[in-house]
Design an enzyme around this catalytic site. Sequence first.
Site, mmCIF file in Angstrom:
data_model
loop_
_atom_site.group_PDB
_atom_site.id
_atom_site.type_symbol
_atom_site.label_atom_id
_atom_site.label_comp_id
_atom_site.label_asym_id
_atom_site.label_seq_id
_atom_site.Cartn_x
_atom_site.Cartn_y
_atom_site.Cartn_z
ATOM 1 N N LYS A 1 1.213 -0.909 -0.239
ATOM 2 C CA LYS A 1 -0.004 -0.166 0.180
ATOM 3 C C LYS A 1 1.553 1.405 0.267
ATOM 4 O O LYS A 1 1.785 1.385 0.835
ATOM 5 C CB LYS A 1 -1.099 -0.451 1.326
ATOM 6 C CG LYS A 1 -1.534 1.153 1.735
ATOM 7 C CD LYS A 1 -2.834 1.013 2.530
ATOM 8 C CE LYS A 1 -3.614 2.789 2.415
ATOM 9 N NZ LYS A 1 -4.373 2.488 3.904
ATOM 10 N N LYS B 1 -2.454 -1.744 -3.761
ATOM 11 C CA LYS B 1 -3.465 -0.413 -3.743
ATOM 12 C C LYS B 1 -2.086 1.202 -3.907
ATOM 13 O O LYS B 1 -1.272 0.775 -3.187
ATOM 14 C CB LYS B 1 -4.544 -0.389 -2.666
ATOM 15 C CG LYS B 1 -4.049 1.128 -2.003
ATOM 16 C CD LYS B 1 -5.139 0.131 -0.726
ATOM 17 C CE LYS B 1 -5.452 1.581 -0.098
ATOM 18 N NZ LYS B 1 -6.687 1.921 1.404
#
Length: 328
Positions: free
Chosen positions: A201, A254
Amino acid sequence: MGFPETRMRRLRSSEQMRALVRETTLEPGDLILPMFICTGEGVRRPISSMPGVFNLSVDAAVREAEDAASLGLGGLLLFGLPDTKDEQATGAWHHDGIVQKALRALKQVGAARKLVLIADVCLCEYTSHGHCGVVVKSGDDYLVDNDPSLEILARTAASLAKAGADIVAPSDMMDGRVAAIRRALDTDASANTAILSYASKFASAFYGPFREAADSAPQFGDRKTYQMDGGNVREAMREIDLDIAEGADMILMKPAMPYLDVVRAARERVDVPIGAYQVSGEYSMLQAAFEKGWLDRDRTILESLIGIRRAGADFIVTYFAKDAAKLL
Ligand code: PBG
């Protein structure tokens, strides 16, 4: 053999032909819809930076879940907006926390049982300072303290599993949290609850609209001491290896679009299922272009999602999940 014996256009000559040779597919079942659960009843509060996305009270979330199930979506990813926040993120792990309530309500309705229920595990929506872990302040400086955060994250995951989450998805980026969560689930009779770790992330500007939706913007500083630096792909692979070694059943990458090479590198490296999160900023910038008439809505939605699948994601978390399913 080259041209004129070879003509690449032969296999593009009709929709049937194109469908036959298409390498990557997209199905409603590949899509996960994020939902922001708030308190109250009959609440469906628009989020100004995310047109088409709402804060939903539990009853409204149940209706949304029925919609999602009838469209054949793969599942839901739940975030919570508690009424009160504190330093210890009490709302995250409390039995009567807002996501815990939503999970129990969703488990009661038949339609929602067709969906996989994923609960995000993070503290930023529940802490008064908006950081994803415990904060220790010293003068003007502060530290997001790793190890004391693990116990709270583990307690949160165990509570969400007990309330009915099929999967818990830690998004905090503290070191060691997957192992801590696995241990807590196993000692709390939730051995069958899976962990989807946000293994890589990145500290991204593309989360901007989410922080309005989840009311989770940090009150001071930023997330760069725990989320990853945008230039790093080898480091992302180390994060993934560590999370799998600690017991992650699946990993989530992400954001998606600015990091598709990271999704591809992960796909080539590991065999666990991989999800990618088309985050709030990716959604909002496309919505803005649709509103201006600058991009064709339907085609752009599907192309953005196929690109993520082609990069190597098995499933996609996207605010377009319902729109895309209607188009498929
Ligand atoms: C919680 C969390 C965030 C997102 C998912 N989980 C925000 C953040 O890290 O600041 C972002 C999702 C999105 O932008 O759609 N830590």
